[in-house]
Enzyme design. Sequence first.
Site, short mmCIF file in Angstrom:
data_model
loop_
_atom_site.label_atom_id
_atom_site.label_comp_id
_atom_site.label_asym_id
_atom_site.label_seq_id
_atom_site.Cartn_x
_atom_site.Cartn_y
_atom_site.Cartn_z
N SER A 1 -9.22 -24.06 -0.35
CA SER A 1 -10.63 -23.72 -0.40
C SER A 1 -10.84 -22.28 -0.88
O SER A 1 -10.36 -21.92 -1.95
CB SER A 1 -11.18 -23.95 1.02
N ASP B 1 -13.09 -35.06 -2.05
CA ASP B 1 -13.86 -33.84 -1.78
C ASP B 1 -14.93 -33.65 -2.85
O ASP B 1 -14.63 -33.77 -4.05
CB ASP B 1 -12.90 -32.64 -1.78
N HIS C 1 -11.18 -32.74 1.40
CA HIS C 1 -11.05 -31.31 1.16
C HIS C 1 -9.78 -30.75 1.81
O HIS C 1 -9.21 -29.77 1.34
CB HIS C 1 -12.29 -30.64 1.76
#
Length: 676
Positions: A182, A388, A446
């Site tokens: 991320s 994601d 994710h």
Amino acid sequence: MLIRILFIFFTVALQILGNPINQLNDKKGQYLVTNLPGLYDNIPKQDFPLMFAGQLELYKENNTHYFFWRFSDSGARGAAANRTIFWLNGGPGCSSMDGALMEAGPFRINLKKEVVYNNGSWHKAANMIFVDQPAGTGYSYSNNAFDVELYQVKTDFLVFLLKYFEIFPEDMNKEIFLAGESYAGQYIPYIAQGIMEYNKNPVHESKINLKGLLIGNGWISPNEQSLSYLPYSVAAGIISPSNPNWSLLLAQQEKCQNVLNNIGNGDYLSQLQIASATCEKILSMILSATLDQDAPKDSQCINMYDFTLRDSYPSCGMNWPPDLADVTPFLGQERVMDNLNLIEHKEWHECSGTVGRYLSARHSRPSVELLPAILEEIPILLFNGNRDIICNYIGTENFIKEMKWNGEIGFSQDLSEVTWLHDGQTAGYLKSERNLTFVNVFNSSHMVPFDKPEVSRSLIDLLVGDYVIQERSHGEDREKVALTTSKRKSQLSDPNSDKGKSGASKTEDSTKGTVAPETQQESQAHTNTDSDSDSNSDSESQDSKENNLITGTRILQFAILIVVLWGFYVLLSSYRSGPSSIIKSKPSNKKKNVQWADQLRQFETEEMKKNEQGILSRAFLKFKRNDKNIYAPIDGKGYENIELQPASEGRNVEEEHLQNPGMDAFRIGDEDEERT
Ligand SMILES: *[C@@H]1O[C@H](CO)[C@@H](O)[C@H](O)[C@H]1NC(C)=O
Ligand SMILES: *[C@@H]1O[C@H](CO)[C@@H](O)[C@H](O)[C@H]1NC(C)=O
Ligand SMILES: *[C@@H]1O[C@H](CO)[C@@H](O)[C@H](O)[C@H]1NC(C)=O
């Protein structure tokens, strides 16, 4: 007070005089972790990780301490023992305990707030160190000294690394990898750059042996990635041109494209490359446009971290992953903080809004610009869980297409996708060229190691070349069709059912990749963890020797250390003027522009209580609930009132899309392909 000081003197003296052991260096001893709730009951003996944890001081003057938690496999030999991975979660401001306790670490937390084993733990493939950074994140702290720009994150992490290597000098000589997820897609390239600068400085005699980077669902080229929200959502079937808000979405897409086109043109926005609220708004608009008001309250919104899941509105994924409900109270236990050798007990939050707000990175270049120089020296593996939305794989593929590295732009036209088989099953596909590997991991969110722990661990094998290549030959040409990674041999219940490497190598026309011979040794090591007889290996067995020392006199020493630490703690707290809770600065006034994946979640803990309008309205700063119960821009205009931007060059973009539903239809107004 006097009694306390005497007591500390006494215990220190006892420790020095009576120190029965020097086998384990003393600096390291104070970080040893010997207990955790559930450790001895729930964790299989052969999987017991050797653990060190604590808050390491970076700067005395402002009391900056970074928390780290190191896991290694006491039976590890060869490559796994010789590899050290530093793992960072994103945010900015989100704790790497997400990684340790929900993803790549050896533990998961059960309903009883105890540790249970994660079969896919990465510590079987490398020494894993999870670090809470920058200061204020997770269990890390400082006296309100927050990083604002990414170069500070880089510098601070380098300071951390060097202090860490003082305590764990053996790790300095290992193969070092940085991994994370991320917003760590910003952190990691910056830190890698910092390490390379450090290594090139002739003043530094010892070098940091950085060998590669692994970035999962990374936020690397933010504005370009924002442009992928709409194409991704269409490809995933989340939204279609029949949606009533479709034209508004296209208009927003065009605005974002214009922002991108103007970057580098001396436009004000060129100062804000990491962040464009215009671009990020596309996601919130998609989430609003796909709201299902007839669904039960807890499933009206698509989960932006995994589109196959649903969540309440406006959380849209911020209540996910469900493990958080157990991890937060687990880390909130005083005894756990004691187990982890915390100097400063601190209420653990997954994400710190304060850290996120400070780290606006307004004057930092997006990390995508650092990748080419890094790729000249080391390999990078970018992976994306394919479910994601917020950091979706299309966005990653798109910025790779435009990036120039090692002499070419993007992957070669004729480079085909190669199937990735793990343990006989299709795990995803990959493309790899000139030190860059892109992996799309199927059926993952994710947080890839959350969904696919064992598969995710083999991403390390892909990066280091520990796989088997299957090829098909067409006359002279050989076409790569699949790469196969295998289950760790120690985990195969039946030693004969080795369908991984040997199975693959039997197939016609397949050739061996760089299959590390260590895997063989490793499996022996695992079956022999209880005996020392096979420890003819050299320095690599150091960890296991140390592990065996955690008995007898070690316990005595440890008890003494605890007492000393406790003594210091008491002393320190009595001197401290303020309360022991830390980080209570006012947030900066500047509006956050990076409304970023993990960061969104922080608002839940810190701001939702204060703000009945909910997370998304805060997170995107531009939305509030209007009287029709629809989220609308804060300037009071509903969606109906947003002026539709004229399609560029007189094109009707919507119509064009309908005629040609390929991805290129989304590249509205993209006349100028040149990017700086
Ligand atoms: C982990 O592996 C063990 C042994 O193979 C098995 O019994 C257990 O169910 C696995 N746990 C998970 C969560 O898959
Ligand atoms: C790729 O990385 C290796 C180190 O793994 C390095 O030696 C090489 O120069 C890099 N560049 C290219 C074009 O492969
Ligand atoms: C995993 O993903 C693949 C490819 O997208 C799909 O064919 C398969 O059905 C998925 N498996 C599961 C269990 O969802």
